[in-house]
Design an enzyme around this catalytic site. Structure first.
Site, PDB file in Angstrom:
ATOM      1  CG  ASP A  47     104.679  24.390 -34.800  1.00 46.06           C
ATOM      2  OD1 ASP A  47     104.948  25.428 -35.435  1.00 46.06           O
ATOM      3  OD2 ASP A  47     103.962  24.382 -33.786  1.00 46.06           O
ATOM      4  CD  GLU A 150     104.545  25.041 -30.326  1.00 41.26           C
ATOM      5  OE1 GLU A 150     103.484  24.622 -30.800  1.00 41.26           O
ATOM      6  OE2 GLU A 150     105.644  24.493 -30.556  1.00 41.26           O
TER       7      GLU A 150
END
Length: 250
Positions: A47, A150
């Protein structure tokens, strides 16, 4: 090919267009108000790698600062952070937050004992403190690195990686992040590594969440997934709503 696979194939086919959209977004956030650049916390994971690669493409390497902030971190994450910096021409700096963590933990535990999760969250908040100190001094913005998967289940630390000035990847699931990472030239070792927030030794995202990213992403993309996984996902989504909204006021 099922709906999930078809969606990913379609994203792959249009990934170059998606990159251009995200580059324009970053320039709008940084150049629009006339700010100097962006700061990205580099974890050795996918990420932060994708976020940093997008920022470098959008702003140029001279306007992006990558910060590796170990706190008893595994060597593989430092190695991958350095691989990333070389691959995307990122200026990478190290701030060891271990001593700060060692200093603050006993003070807090003078009040109450902390479990591994809360200790890990404390590391995440110290990292964000570091990023904001650098951004403040430089007149830069802090780039958030949390993806859609997430965010949906609240798998980020409030006041830590869930706090930043802009997010160029928040609409992407973990599977879409992997497609984008390859297109941006992120090292393969980062793409295939089991996702981990590096909050304590041996910790992985999927182990802590209780389901796989495929189960989560299938639900987000198709609305369907393993019933047991869905039950857990729905629960985490519900109890983490406070992380996705502004602070309530009266």
């Amino acid at each position: 090919m099922d709906k999930f696979e078809a969606h990913l194939a379609n994203y792959q086919a249009h990934v170059k267009e998606d990159i251009e959209k995200r580059l324009a977004f970053i320039r709008e956030q940084v150049d629009g108000p006339g700010l100097g650049g962006a700061v990205v916390g580099i974890s050795g994971g996918i990420d932060s790698a994708v976020t940093a690669a997008l920022c470098v493409r959008a702003l140029g390497r001279d306007r992006v600062i990558g910060v590796w902030m170990p706190a008893y971190s595994l060597p593989v994450h430092e190695e991958d952070s350095r691989k990333l910096a070389e691959a995307i021409q990122l200026d990478l700096f190290t701030v060891d937050i271990g001593p700060a963590y060692d200093a603050i933990l006993p003070a807090i535990e003078g009040v109450l004992k902390l479990d591994d999760k809360t200790r890990g969250n404390t590391k995440a908040r110290l990292r964000m403190t570091t990023l904001y100190a650098i951004a403040n001094q430089k007149g830069y913005l802090v780039a958030d690195t949390c993806n859609r998967s997430e965010v949906y289940v609240g798998y980020m630390t409030k006041g830590g990686d869930g706090l930043a000035d802009f997010n160029p990847v928040a609409s992407l699931t973990k599977h879409e992040m992997r497609i984008l990472a390859r297109e941006l030239g992120v090292p393969e070792s980062i793409i295939v590594k089991p996702p981990s927030a590096d909050l304590w030794e041996g910790q992985t995202d999927e182990q802590e969440m209780g389901f796989t990213y495929e189960e989560l992403d299938r639900l987000l993309i198709t609305g369907e997934t393993n019933p047991e996984a869905k039950k857990r996902i729905d629960y985490l989504h519900r109890i983490s709503e406070h992380k996705r909204r502004l602070m309530p006021k009266i």
